[in-house]
Design an enzyme around this catalytic site. Sequence first.
Site, PDB file in Angstrom:
ATOM      1  CB  CYS A 224       1.381 -11.104   3.616  1.00  0.00           C
ATOM      2  SG  CYS A 224       1.693 -11.947   2.042  1.00  0.00           S
TER       3      CYS A 224
ATOM      4  CD  GLN B  20       0.375  -1.526   2.019  1.00  0.00           C
ATOM      5  OE1 GLN B  20      -0.233  -1.960   2.980  1.00  0.00           O
ATOM      6  NE2 GLN B  20       1.420  -0.729   2.164  1.00  0.00           N
ATOM      7  CB  SER B  21      -0.576  -9.204   1.051  1.00  0.00           C
ATOM      8  OG  SER B  21      -1.287 -10.337   1.475  1.00  0.00           O
ATOM      9  CG  ASN B  22      -5.629  -6.665   3.852  1.00  0.00           C
ATOM     10  OD1 ASN B  22      -5.215  -5.745   4.538  1.00  0.00           O
ATOM     11  ND2 ASN B  22      -6.350  -6.475   2.751  1.00  0.00           N
TER      12      ASN B  22
ATOM     13  CB  ALA C 268      -0.540  -7.535  -3.492  1.00  0.00           C
TER      14      ALA C 268
END
Length: 335
Positions: free
Chosen positions: A79, A75-77, A73
């Site tokens: 990623c 705000q992906s942690n 997403a």
Amino acid sequence: MQLARFPRRRYTPGPTPIERMDHLSRHLGGADLYVKRDDLLGLTAGGNKTRKLEFLVADALARGADTLITVGAVQSNHCRLTAAAAVKEGMKCRLVLEQRVAGSYRPDASGNNFLFDLLGVEKITVVDAGEDLNAAMNKEMQALAAEGRTGYIVPGGGSNAIGSLGYVACAEEILQQGFDMGVAFDRVVVASGSGGTHAGLLVGFNSNSAGAPITGINVRRPSAEQTANIQALTAQIAENAGVAAVPPEAVVCRDEWVGPGYSLPTDEMVEAVRMFAALEGILLDPVYTGKAAAGLIGLVRAGEIARDERVLFIHTGGSPALYAYQEILRGGSTQ
Ligand SMILES: *Cc1c(COP(=O)(O)O)cnc(C)c1O
């Protein structure tokens, strides 16, 4: 179980702490609450994807990859941590970001999005919800191959039979720590998203005949769908690890704290984030652990978790996302 059979990189020097949450336990009038500080795992700002990436990146390196490709997403942690693992290994990283909420990608957004840039992500492709994410990642694989490079696709959330071994290992770590502390946990509460954390813990506890019920708090899907996903994933993990299958009835998913949808705030999330900060000095996150902790608090208040239960809450990380949600979290109501 012989987890040492699987290639693994190490990104955290030792076990993460388990702390007792005395103030929160007293505030709620029980149960006996503990927290597993997986927010303190290694790589940039920690969180649960670090454990999964230890096994996934080892697999990527064994296959001669020079670039990690993954999806998440906006705000992906996951990623952020995949980008951090690439930095650590001298690899490159390309991201496919899915706008699960329409129009949610902003190139100048704070939080994890800002860190993608700092961590030197080579390329970001933004796609809309419902688009074929695997196709988008395969396109990057082919583009790299055309340049004579080798990509490796890390699945969303790192949740496949390889990445989830990180949480099979975590279950063994928890059992050892409980033994050292003289505490037998009666229950584990954890956020359930792409599912590798929830499913890996189930396989790890089950293969040790540990019997602690695990309550997964959904952050995205309705319970029927999430339960089926977790059951399927536990089967794949157990097969890969060569251990016994998890009984289907051991998979417990609760969807009362999802609210209007993935990443969308709820009053209970705001209350939980503010409560953990004010009472324990622990930063949760708005998307996962805030909702999982809201579930923990709700189950204690409702008496579904008994006053004398020893409960381990898994803090799966995510605090950088707080900085993208300041207006919602600032001065919110809390009892
Ligand atoms: C990804 C994530 C989760 C969910 O873990 P899954 O293994 O995808 O279910 C929970 N908390 C945080 C902070 C995460 O980034």
